[in-house]
Enzyme design. Structure first.
Site, PDB file in Angstrom:
ATOM      1  N   HIS A 226      -2.946   3.380  -2.353  1.00  0.00           N
ATOM      2  CA  HIS A 226      -4.143   2.670  -1.883  1.00  0.00           C
ATOM      3  C   HIS A 226      -5.002   2.141  -3.022  1.00  0.00           C
ATOM      4  O   HIS A 226      -5.680   1.128  -2.875  1.00  0.00           O
ATOM      5  CB  HIS A 226      -4.954   3.566  -0.942  1.00  0.00           C
ATOM      6  CG  HIS A 226      -4.332   3.703   0.395  1.00  0.00           C
ATOM      7  ND1 HIS A 226      -4.498   2.769   1.383  1.00  0.00           N
ATOM      8  CD2 HIS A 226      -3.475   4.629   0.895  1.00  0.00           C
ATOM      9  CE1 HIS A 226      -3.800   3.127   2.443  1.00  0.00           C
ATOM     10  NE2 HIS A 226      -3.164   4.265   2.164  1.00  0.00           N
TER      11      HIS A 226
ATOM     12  N   GLU B  46      -6.696  -6.830   5.557  1.00  0.00           N
ATOM     13  CA  GLU B  46      -6.115  -7.706   4.545  1.00  0.00           C
ATOM     14  C   GLU B  46      -6.256  -9.174   4.951  1.00  0.00           C
ATOM     15  O   GLU B  46      -5.520 -10.025   4.515  1.00  0.00           O
ATOM     16  CB  GLU B  46      -4.649  -7.333   4.284  1.00  0.00           C
ATOM     17  CG  GLU B  46      -3.688  -7.587   5.432  1.00  0.00           C
ATOM     18  CD  GLU B  46      -3.479  -6.364   6.321  1.00  0.00           C
ATOM     19  OE1 GLU B  46      -4.426  -5.547   6.472  1.00  0.00           O
ATOM     20  OE2 GLU B  46      -2.375  -6.232   6.880  1.00  0.00           O
TER      21      GLU B  46
ATOM     22  N   ASN C 219       0.826  -1.210   0.000  1.00  0.00           N
ATOM     23  CA  ASN C 219       0.000   0.000   0.000  1.00  0.00           C
ATOM     24  C   ASN C 219       0.860   1.259   0.000  1.00  0.00           C
ATOM     25  O   ASN C 219       0.623   2.196  -0.762  1.00  0.00           O
ATOM     26  CB  ASN C 219      -0.891   0.018   1.240  1.00  0.00           C
ATOM     27  CG  ASN C 219      -2.336  -0.321   0.910  1.00  0.00           C
ATOM     28  OD1 ASN C 219      -2.742  -0.198  -0.245  1.00  0.00           O
ATOM     29  ND2 ASN C 219      -3.085  -0.738   1.897  1.00  0.00           N
TER      30      ASN C 219
END
Ligand SMILES: [Mg+2]
Lengths: 109, 310
Positions: free
Chosen positions: B193, B222, B188
């Site tokens: 993002h 996640e 990320n």
């Protein structure tokens, strides 16, 4: 056909839904079952069984209109009300006679 | 199953509770060409029984019935969690304002006067069915995770509890896999993002493209979890290996050469001591997943009781 029968024909009560194919067969059945229905009401009245008569009137009030007999619904409502108001046997008898008169004349022809 | 049977079973169901056979007949004829499946009950008692087993979309409820009137019936329906969401339309010959108000106060959605007008009956029924349909869609949406399209945590908790009690009762195997994307935070940070969202979406597709009986959920950021009914740990491990391979071999447009991986923890119900609860199964699969992380990531580990002592 005698004159009397011819006169009687004139008074037949026709279903306003007679041409409605969706329920035509059902109207026929409704009319065919009329003698049994009439007997049920007469018996209940003779025995003074007001609850049964009230139940009968209520059922007829809710259904007759659906079969195209709006007048029967109107008179059955009046009969039900005379019983609910606990009116005299004479009043109930008159109201009942009005309903039965229509019932006897109901036809699909 | 034939085509027409399949279609029939998908039709919305309507239950008419009325003590008059004359009304049943009319409704059957009137609703014959509507896209509904009509069931009828001749008494309140029968109606309540059918409502519980059939769970119809809409009930056409007669108000005046002997023994138990329509008001009592709707009270019972609303008390019972299995029937409380069914839309109830009162159908009554007593066209009394007080009755209408009382019916609506008790939770009815509409009121139709008897003798009913066909056009009105059909229109009111369709309207109730439309609303029921939307409610169902909304209820389902509330259980789906927006970013991944997988089931969300709320649904996962309910479903896992149901699957475990079923597996316990019928002594069937059941496995749970918990998955954590490796190094997702740094992915990320490095690629942004938007790319992170794409990874979530792609991996969700991998999880969702498997066997139809598997229930794939987004467990958290996640973290993912998949319930595998009727599956032993050995079989679940094979399934997880396929997912692991698919992800590791995914090519990422704009980031050629990038390899993203995940760590998988598998546990089946068999491994647990009694009582076998959802919390224990989740903890055990989690333990296996952390073990996979510890042992170098991008791997599938199966829980064994010795793991805890390590
Ligand atoms: Mg009734």
């Amino acid at each position: 056909m005698t004159n009397n029968q011819a006169d009687y024909q004139h008074f037949k009560l026709h279903s306003s839904a007679a041409n409605d194919l969706e329920i035509r067969d059902l109207i026929e059945l409704f009319v065919r079952e009329m003698p049994g229905r009439i007997k049920f009401a007469n018996d209940a009245f003779m025995r003074g069984d007001r609850l049964r008569l009230q139940f009968w009137a209520h059922q007829l009030k809710g259904s007759a209109g659906g079969y195209g007999f709006a007048q029967i619904t109107i008179e059955a409502t009046k009969l039900e009300n005379t019983i609910i108001r606990n009116e005299s046997a004479d009043c109930v008898f008159v109201a009942l006679r009005r309903v039965l008169d229509l019932c006897e004349r109901a036809t699909i022809e | 199953m034939t085509m027409s049977e399949t279609t029939e079973s998908n039709l919305p169901t309507v239950l008419a509770i009325d003590d008059s056979e004359l009304i049943h007949r009319l409704l059957r004829a009137r609703l014959h060409n509507e896209r509904v499946q009509l069931h009828t009950a001749i008494s309140s008692r029968e109606g309540l029984e059918i409502a519980r087993s059939l769970k119809p979309d809409v009930i056409l409820l007669d108000l005046d019935m002997p023994e138990m009137d329509g008001f009592k019936v709707i009270e019972r329906l609303k008390e019972d969690p299995t029937t409380q969401d069914i839309a109830v339309i009162f159908v009554s010959a007593s066209n009394d304002m007080a009755n209408r108000v009382r019916g609506l106060d008790l939770g009815a959605v509409d009121f139709i006067a008897k003798p009913f007008d066909v056009v009105e009956l059909k229109a009111r029924l369709r309207s109730a069915l439309r609303v029921q349909h939307l409610i169902k869609i909304l209820a389902q949406k509330a259980q789906i995770d927006g970013a991944s399209g997988l089931w969300n945590r709320t649904y996962f908790d309910q479903r896992l509890a149901a699957e475990i009690s079923e597996a316990n009762r019928y002594n069937k195997p059941l496995s749970l896999t918990i998955i954590d994307l490796d190094g997702f935070k740094s992915t990320n940070d490095q690629f942004g993002h938007l790319f992170g969202d794409l990874v979530i979406e792609r991996f969700s597709n991998i999880l969702n493209s498997g066997r139809t009986s598997d229930v794939a959920c987004r467990y958290g950021g996640e973290e993912f979890s998949v319930i595998l009914p009727q599956t032993t740990a050995t079989e679940a491990r094979e399934v997880a290996e396929r997912w692991r391979n698919q992800l590791a071999n995914t090519t990422w447009h704009d980031h050629s050469g990038l390899m993203l991986t995940a760590s998988f923890g598998v546990c089946d119900l068999e491994c647990l001591d009694f009582p076998r609860t959802p919390a224990k199964l989740v903890a055990a699969a989690d333990q296996a997943m952390y073990n996979a992380k510890k042992c170098g990531r991008n791997r599938v580990d199966v829980f064994s009781p010795t793991l805890i002592r390590k």
